[in-house]
Design a protein around this motif. Structure first.
Motif, PDB file in Angstrom:
ATOM      1  N   ILE A  28       0.880  -1.102   0.151  1.00  0.00           N
ATOM      2  CA  ILE A  28       0.116  -0.069   0.368  1.00  0.00           C
ATOM      3  C   ILE A  28       0.567   1.196   0.086  1.00  0.00           C
ATOM      4  O   ILE A  28       0.535   1.971  -0.467  1.00  0.00           O
ATOM      5  CB  ILE A  28      -1.535  -0.152   1.327  1.00  0.00           C
ATOM      6  N   VAL A  29       2.157   1.189   0.216  1.00  0.00           N
ATOM      7  CA  VAL A  29       2.807   2.349   1.109  1.00  0.00           C
ATOM      8  C   VAL A  29       3.555   2.643  -0.435  1.00  0.00           C
ATOM      9  O   VAL A  29       3.468   3.850  -1.442  1.00  0.00           O
ATOM     10  CB  VAL A  29       4.270   2.530   1.987  1.00  0.00           C
ATOM     11  N   ALA A  30       3.612   1.665  -1.104  1.00  0.00           N
ATOM     12  CA  ALA A  30       4.082   1.993  -2.613  1.00  0.00           C
ATOM     13  C   ALA A  30       2.668   1.801  -3.733  1.00  0.00           C
ATOM     14  O   ALA A  30       3.557   3.746  -4.350  1.00  0.00           O
ATOM     15  CB  ALA A  30       4.731   0.733  -3.808  1.00  0.00           C
ATOM     16  N   ALA A  31       2.163   2.089  -3.449  1.00  0.00           N
ATOM     17  CA  ALA A  31       0.381   2.398  -4.388  1.00  0.00           C
ATOM     18  C   ALA A  31       1.107   3.524  -3.838  1.00  0.00           C
ATOM     19  O   ALA A  31      -0.120   4.640  -4.839  1.00  0.00           O
ATOM     20  CB  ALA A  31      -0.227   1.494  -3.773  1.00  0.00           C
ATOM     21  N   ARG A  32       0.149   3.618  -2.200  1.00  0.00           N
ATOM     22  CA  ARG A  32      -0.020   5.775  -2.179  1.00  0.00           C
ATOM     23  C   ARG A  32       0.183   6.527  -3.384  1.00  0.00           C
ATOM     24  O   ARG A  32       0.513   8.066  -3.834  1.00  0.00           O
ATOM     25  CB  ARG A  32      -0.086   5.754  -0.861  1.00  0.00           C
ATOM     26  N   TRP A  33       2.566   6.168  -3.244  1.00  0.00           N
ATOM     27  CA  TRP A  33       3.333   6.652  -3.586  1.00  0.00           C
ATOM     28  C   TRP A  33       3.124   6.693  -5.416  1.00  0.00           C
ATOM     29  O   TRP A  33       3.363   7.981  -5.837  1.00  0.00           O
ATOM     30  CB  TRP A  33       4.845   6.776  -3.760  1.00  0.00           C
ATOM     31  N   VAL A  34       3.014   5.997  -5.849  1.00  0.00           N
ATOM     32  CA  VAL A  34       2.998   5.675  -7.642  1.00  0.00           C
ATOM     33  C   VAL A  34       1.919   6.655  -8.120  1.00  0.00           C
ATOM     34  O   VAL A  34       1.355   7.403  -9.003  1.00  0.00           O
ATOM     35  CB  VAL A  34       2.422   4.216  -8.188  1.00  0.00           C
ATOM     36  N   ALA A  35       0.413   6.829  -6.848  1.00  0.00           N
ATOM     37  CA  ALA A  35      -0.740   7.277  -7.197  1.00  0.00           C
ATOM     38  C   ALA A  35      -0.599   8.871  -7.115  1.00  0.00           C
ATOM     39  O   ALA A  35      -0.652   9.413  -8.133  1.00  0.00           O
ATOM     40  CB  ALA A  35      -2.256   6.978  -6.566  1.00  0.00           C
ATOM     41  N   LEU A  36       0.818   9.547  -6.457  1.00  0.00           N
ATOM     42  CA  LEU A  36       0.860  10.268  -6.065  1.00  0.00           C
ATOM     43  C   LEU A  36       1.551  10.677  -7.615  1.00  0.00           C
ATOM     44  O   LEU A  36       1.642  11.887  -8.184  1.00  0.00           O
ATOM     45  CB  LEU A  36       1.081  10.917  -4.876  1.00  0.00           C
ATOM     46  N   LEU A  37       2.347  10.291  -7.704  1.00  0.00           N
ATOM     47  CA  LEU A  37       3.658  10.874  -8.539  1.00  0.00           C
ATOM     48  C   LEU A  37       3.633  10.432  -9.831  1.00  0.00           C
ATOM     49  O   LEU A  37       3.560  11.462 -10.513  1.00  0.00           O
ATOM     50  CB  LEU A  37       4.583   9.626  -8.564  1.00  0.00           C
ATOM     51  N   ALA A  38       1.864   9.810 -10.290  1.00  0.00           N
ATOM     52  CA  ALA A  38       1.294  10.173 -11.806  1.00  0.00           C
ATOM     53  C   ALA A  38       0.305  11.066 -11.431  1.00  0.00           C
ATOM     54  O   ALA A  38       0.455  11.732 -12.760  1.00  0.00           O
ATOM     55  CB  ALA A  38       0.423   8.903 -11.297  1.00  0.00           C
ATOM     56  N   THR A  39      -0.306  11.488 -10.423  1.00  0.00           N
ATOM     57  CA  THR A  39      -1.169  12.768 -10.582  1.00  0.00           C
ATOM     58  C   THR A  39      -0.191  13.738 -10.943  1.00  0.00           C
ATOM     59  O   THR A  39      -0.744  14.509 -11.181  1.00  0.00           O
ATOM     60  CB  THR A  39      -1.659  13.464  -9.234  1.00  0.00           C
TER      61      THR A  39
END
Length: 504
Positions: A28-39
Motif C-alpha cells: 500500500i505504501v508503494a501504491a500511494r506513492w505511485v498514485a501521487l507521483l502519477a497525478t
C-alpha cells in the motif's frame, strides 16, 4: 508543439491506476506513492500545453488523429482549444489534492480507491480532449464506472441507493445523446465533432437533437428539475468522490452545451433559449432557498453547487438575447466568458469546501452543522481556510468566485434587466446560506467537548488547502491569462451559435 502529449495525459493516469491495482493492499505504501507521483506527473505534463498554446487562433491544437474503428469512420482523435484546455488543466490539478487528502484516511481497499481516481482522471481528460464524437461518448460513459464504485464501496450508509440513482440518471440521459450522435453520423458519414458542427440541419432535426443533448447535459450539470441525484451522491460519497463530482464531473454538462448544443443546433438553441434560461434562473433562485434550510454541511454545499452551475447554463444561452438587444456580436461572448470562468472557479471553490468538510468529518465523524460551533477556537488555521473558501463561494471580489458571476450578471443585464435581477438574487442567497454555515460551524463559543478536543490541520491537509487557496486568489485577482486562452474559441463559438444551419 508536436507529439502525442494529449494521449500521454489520458493514458498515464489510467496506466498508473492499473499498476496501483496490481500492487494491491500488500504494497500500500508503494501504491500511494505511485498514485501521487502519477497525478503530479499528469499536472506537470499539462503545463507545456498552456505554455505552447497559441492564443491567437480558435483552431484545435495538439491534434492527434489515427483510425480507431475504420468501418464506422470513427477515429481516435484528440485536440484542444481555449474551451477544453482550462478544464484539462483543472482536472489534472484537482486530482492531486484528492490523492493527498486520502493518504491515510482510507483504510479499506485503499489501493483500489487510489486506482479508481487515477483511471477516472484519465477518462475525464479524455472527455475534454476528444474531437471524435464516438470517442467522446466512450470516455463520457466509461467515467461513470469508477465513480459508481467509489460511492458504492467507500460511501456512507445509503451508498447503494445513491449509486443506483446517480448511475440511472446519468446513464439514461446519455442514451438520448447517443441516439443524436448516431443520427448525425448517418448524415455526415463520420463521427468528427467538426463535421457535426458543419452539418446543415432543418429546424425540426435541430429541435430533436437539442432535446437529446439537453437530456444528457442537464442531468450532468445538474439543472432543475433533474438535480435530485446530486445531493444524495454527495452526502454518501467519500470526500474525494465529492471533490471530483463537484469540481470536474458537473463541468462536463456545461462543456457539452458549449461543444455540442450551441454549435450543432444553433437555430433550435435560439428558439428554445427561454427554456434553458428559465431552468437556470430557477436553479439559481429556488435552489438557493433550499440550501438555506440544510442541516448537513455536504448537502448545503451540494445545493450551492447546483445554484452556481445555474450561472454556467445561464451565461451560455444569453448570447441570443444580447445580439437581439444590442444588434451586434460585440459583448455577446461575455456570458460565455463568464460561464467558462465560473466552471473553473467553481471547480476550485467547491472542491476546497468539500475537502474542508472532509477535514472536520475525519475528526468528528459528523457532517451535521448542529454538532459543531466555535471551531476557530481549536482549529484557527483551518478556520482561516474555510472562511476564505466560503467567501469565495459567495462571490467576494478578489476571489475567483466573483469573476465568473460578475461577467454573467453583466451579460444578463445586456440581455434583460429581469434576468440580471434574478441572477443577482443568488448573490444575496449565496451569502446568506454560506455565512450562516460559517457562523454556526466556525465562530461562536466552543459547541461541545468534542469540538474542544479538535486538532488543527496537519502538514498534509495544510498543503492541500493552501494550494487551492492560492489558485482561488490568483484567479480572482488575475483572471486575464485564463480569459486570453479562452477568447478566440469563445468568439468562434459565438459566430457558430448565431449562424443559421437550416439548408436553403
Amino acid at each position: 508543439m508536436q507529439g502525442p502529449l494529449l494521449s500521454v495525459l489520458v493514458w498515464l493516469p489510467i496506466g498508473a491506476g492499473v499498476v496501483v491495482l496490481l500492487l494491491g493492499e500488500r504494497n500500500i505504501v508503494a501504491a500511494r506513492w505511485v498514485a501521487l507521483l502519477a497525478t503530479i506527473a499528469t499536472l506537470l505534463l499539462s503545463l507545456p500545453l498552456v505554455a505552447h498554446f497559441d492564443t491567437s487562433t480558435s483552431a484545435l491544437q495538439f491534434v492527434e488523429n489515427v483510425p480507431w474503428i475504420p468501418r464506422f469512420n470513427a477515429n481516435y482523435a484528440l485536440g484542444l482549444d481555449g474551451i477544453s484546455l482550462p478544464l484539462v488543466v483543472l482536472t489534472a490539478f484537482i486530482t492531486i489534492p484528492v490523492v493527498i487528502a486520502a493518504w491515510t484516511v482510507i483504510e479499506v481497499r485503499a489501493a483500489q480507491y487510489f486506482a479508481a481516481f487515477l483511471i477516472m482522471e484519465g477518462l475525464m481528460i479524455g472527455v475534454f480532449s476528444a474531437t471524435d464524437a464516438l470517442l467522446f461518448y466512450f470516455f463520457w460513459e466509461a467515467m461513470l464506472i469508477p465513480m459508481f464504485l467509489i460511492i458504492g464501496i467507500w460511501g456512507g450508509p445509503r451508498r447503494v441507493y445513491a449509486t443506483i440513482k446517480f448511475f440511472l440518471y446519468t446513464f439514461l440521459g446519455s442514451v438520448f445523446m447517443l441516439a443524436a450522435l448516431i443520427y448525425m453520423y448517418v448524415k455526415a458519414g463520420d463521427y468528427s465533432i467538426a463535421s457535426f458542427q458543419a452539418l446543415p440541419l432543418t429546424l425540426l432535426e435541430q429541435r430533436w437533437i437539442f432535446v437529446a443533448f439537453l437530456m444528457a447535459f442537464a442531468v450532468k450539470v445538474p439543472m432543475w428539475p433533474v438535480h435530485t441525484w446530486l445531493p444524495d451522491a454527495h452526502v454518501e460519497a467519500p470526500t474525494g468522490g465529492s471533490v471530483i463530482l463537484a469540481a470536474i464531473m458537473l463541468k462536463m454538462g456545461g462543456y457539452g452545451f458549449l461543444r455540442f448544443s450551441l454549435p450543432i443546433a444553433p437555430d433550435a438553441c435560439r428558439e428554445l433559449e427561454m427554456l434553458v434560461i428559465t431552468l437556470s434562473l430557477i436553479a439559481v433562485v429556488y435552489i438557493g432557498f433550499v440550501a438555506l434550510v440544510q442541516q448537513d454541511m455536504k448537502k448545503l454545499i451540494a445545493y450551492s453547487s447546483i445554484a452556481h452551475m445555474g450561472f454556467v447554463t445561464l451565461g451560455a444561452f444569453l448570447v441570443y438575447d444580447i445580439v437581439r438587444n444590442t444588434g451586434s456580436v460585440q459583448g455577446a461572448g461575455m456570458g460565455l466568458d463568464g460561464a467558462m470562468v465560473q466552471m473553473v472557479s467553481h471547480g476550485l471553490v467547491s472542491g476546497a469546501l468539500f475537502l474542508c468538510v472532509g477535514v472536520l468529518y475525519d475528526r468528528m465523524h459528523s457532517r451535521q452543522i448542529a454538532d459543531y460551533g466555535g471551531v476557530i477556537n481549536t482549529m484557527p488555521i483551518f478556520a482561516a481556510f474555510m472562511v476564505l473558501f466560503c467567501l469565495a463561494n459567495t462571490g467576494l471580489p478578489g476571489t475567483s468566485g466573483f469573476v465568473g458571476e460578475f461577467l454573467v450578471i453583466i451579460a444578463a443585464f445586456k440581455a434583460s434587466f429581469w434576468y440580471s435581477l434574478l441572477a443577482a438574487v443568488t448573490l444575496v442567497l449565496g451569502a446568506a446560506y454560506t455565512l450562516w454555515l460559517v457562523k454556526r460551524v466556525v465562530f461562536g463559543p466552543i459547541g461541545n467537548d468534542r469540538v474542544a478536543a479538535l486538532q488543527d490541520l496537519n502538514g498534509r491537509e495544510f498543503i492541500v488547502l493552501a494550494a487551492l487557496a492560492i489558485a482561488v486568489l490568483l484567479l480572482g485577482v488575475w483572471p486575464a491569462p485564463l480569459l486570453k486562452i479562452m477568447q478566440p474559441s469563445i468568439h468562434h463559438l459565438v459566430d457558430q451559435a448565431i449562424a443559421t444551419k437550416i439548408p436553403l
